[in-house]
Write an enzyme that holds these catalytic residues in place. Sequence first.
Site, PDB file in Angstrom:
ATOM      1  N   THR A  44       0.372  -4.440   8.270  1.00  0.00           N
ATOM      2  CA  THR A  44       1.763  -5.161   7.328  1.00  0.00           C
ATOM      3  C   THR A  44       1.671  -6.162   8.714  1.00  0.00           C
ATOM      4  O   THR A  44       1.816  -7.399   8.755  1.00  0.00           O
ATOM      5  CB  THR A  44       2.558  -4.909   6.303  1.00  0.00           C
ATOM      6  OG1 THR A  44       1.803  -4.599   5.563  1.00  0.00           O
ATOM      7  CG2 THR A  44       3.137  -5.726   5.468  1.00  0.00           C
ATOM      8  N   TYR A 107      -0.997  -7.138  -5.669  1.00  0.00           N
ATOM      9  CA  TYR A 107      -0.825  -8.197  -6.789  1.00  0.00           C
ATOM     10  C   TYR A 107      -1.193  -8.246  -8.067  1.00  0.00           C
ATOM     11  O   TYR A 107      -1.170  -8.490  -8.900  1.00  0.00           O
ATOM     12  CB  TYR A 107      -1.234  -9.595  -6.797  1.00  0.00           C
ATOM     13  CG  TYR A 107      -1.029 -10.975  -7.376  1.00  0.00           C
ATOM     14  CD1 TYR A 107      -0.322 -11.803  -6.912  1.00  0.00           C
ATOM     15  CD2 TYR A 107      -2.247 -11.791  -8.261  1.00  0.00           C
ATOM     16  CE1 TYR A 107       0.284 -12.415  -8.083  1.00  0.00           C
ATOM     17  CE2 TYR A 107      -2.105 -12.794  -8.793  1.00  0.00           C
ATOM     18  CZ  TYR A 107      -0.815 -13.173  -8.702  1.00  0.00           C
ATOM     19  OH  TYR A 107      -0.517 -14.071  -9.602  1.00  0.00           O
ATOM     20  N   TYR A 133      -1.648   3.835   1.397  1.00  0.00           N
ATOM     21  CA  TYR A 133      -0.433   3.280   1.976  1.00  0.00           C
ATOM     22  C   TYR A 133       0.115   3.234   0.585  1.00  0.00           C
ATOM     23  O   TYR A 133      -0.418   2.079  -0.339  1.00  0.00           O
ATOM     24  CB  TYR A 133      -0.746   2.327   2.841  1.00  0.00           C
ATOM     25  CG  TYR A 133       0.374   1.156   2.850  1.00  0.00           C
ATOM     26  CD1 TYR A 133       1.688   2.284   3.246  1.00  0.00           C
ATOM     27  CD2 TYR A 133       0.251   0.148   4.322  1.00  0.00           C
ATOM     28  CE1 TYR A 133       2.437   0.776   3.120  1.00  0.00           C
ATOM     29  CE2 TYR A 133       0.970  -0.579   3.991  1.00  0.00           C
ATOM     30  CZ  TYR A 133       2.397  -0.661   4.332  1.00  0.00           C
ATOM     31  OH  TYR A 133       3.562  -1.113   4.840  1.00  0.00           O
ATOM     32  N   ARG A 138       6.452  -4.572  -1.912  1.00  0.00           N
ATOM     33  CA  ARG A 138       5.777  -5.381  -1.360  1.00  0.00           C
ATOM     34  C   ARG A 138       4.271  -5.619  -2.271  1.00  0.00           C
ATOM     35  O   ARG A 138       4.026  -6.740  -2.846  1.00  0.00           O
ATOM     36  CB  ARG A 138       4.476  -5.276   0.040  1.00  0.00           C
ATOM     37  CG  ARG A 138       5.918  -5.168   1.274  1.00  0.00           C
ATOM     38  CD  ARG A 138       4.666  -5.685   2.747  1.00  0.00           C
ATOM     39  NE  ARG A 138       5.873  -5.533   3.677  1.00  0.00           N
ATOM     40  CZ  ARG A 138       6.147  -7.095   4.069  1.00  0.00           C
ATOM     41  NH1 ARG A 138       5.080  -8.185   3.493  1.00  0.00           N
ATOM     42  NH2 ARG A 138       7.067  -7.261   5.536  1.00  0.00           N
ATOM     43  N   LYS A 161       0.232   7.153   3.831  1.00  0.00           N
ATOM     44  CA  LYS A 161       1.832   6.793   4.332  1.00  0.00           C
ATOM     45  C   LYS A 161       2.612   6.077   2.855  1.00  0.00           C
ATOM     46  O   LYS A 161       2.199   5.386   2.190  1.00  0.00           O
ATOM     47  CB  LYS A 161       1.602   5.465   4.626  1.00  0.00           C
ATOM     48  CG  LYS A 161       2.448   4.637   5.471  1.00  0.00           C
ATOM     49  CD  LYS A 161       2.571   2.986   6.135  1.00  0.00           C
ATOM     50  CE  LYS A 161       3.673   2.272   6.196  1.00  0.00           C
ATOM     51  NZ  LYS A 161       3.291   0.982   6.748  1.00  0.00           N
ATOM     52  N   ILE A 203       4.686   6.165  10.784  1.00  0.00           N
ATOM     53  CA  ILE A 203       4.344   4.739  11.131  1.00  0.00           C
ATOM     54  C   ILE A 203       5.386   3.312  10.535  1.00  0.00           C
ATOM     55  O   ILE A 203       5.612   3.031   9.484  1.00  0.00           O
ATOM     56  CB  ILE A 203       3.037   4.487   9.751  1.00  0.00           C
ATOM     57  CG1 ILE A 203       2.042   5.205   9.593  1.00  0.00           C
ATOM     58  CG2 ILE A 203       3.036   3.231  10.202  1.00  0.00           C
ATOM     59  CD1 ILE A 203       0.258   5.176   9.009  1.00  0.00           C
TER      60      ILE A 203
END
Length: 291
Positions: A44, A107, A133, A138, A161, A203
Amino acid sequence: MIQGSIVALVTPMKEDGAVDKDSLKKLVEFHIEQGTDSLVAVGTTGESATLDEEEHCDVIKAVVDFVAGRIPVIAGTGANSTTEAIELTARAKEVGADACLLVTPYYNKPTQEGLYLHFKAVAEAVDIPQILYNVPGRTACDMLPETIGRLARIGNIVGVKEATGDLQRVKQIRELTGDDFALYTGDDATSREFCLLGGNGSITVTGNVAPKLVHEMISAAINGDREIAEAIDKKLAALHKTLFIQSNPIPVKWAVAEMGLMAKGIRLPLTWLTEDCYDAVRDAMRQAGAI
């Protein structure tokens, strides 16, 4: 197992938005010199959302080539399409990445079963170590600890993550996965406590700006040295906050440019940091000894 301070590397760009390979090489050398334990290419923070597929794979290859085996390189290869994630992961393996980091599909809001089948499909299609992840802030999709536990039984899914900032999940996920499964935080503000609770590393966005301090702090926390970790993290606290004063990676790219390591390049729809934020980020950088 990859452990320690794993920097989610920015993708340096020229002011016209073109990827800047010369600055990318400079950044790789800077991180190796400063003690960064591993790099994530095109996550990202590396603007995966604004690079096309060829650029995405080209930046991964460039980082692998510049690192030349000195530290592990983790390639960001997640997508909201399973077939696209498989393709990116296969290409990352081809260019020599050590592992891949795959964000939950964003999304389209898959169910927990959909998440399980998505990651299972990628793992079965490409024989490379894969790190899940989870960043619901987000993606609008939260992969629950129980789903992570199911996926941990697949041989080449080696870690997660976990970027919710929910420290209770460290114990939950560890109990569901076992000691051989790597737990990484994706939340700089809680990274010290995450690693003191048994996490294997961070991370990190902050590590782009203060890599030596982040490496030392995470190492101390992994080793259970609370006093040392807290003392170092105190210097980093303002940076953890101000690097998210606007959407990541806007502030961190500004900070890295301020350090003279790259030009003022970012791609729309992201914009350059607004002037009213400069002083706050500069002050935090000074506290961390970055400038």
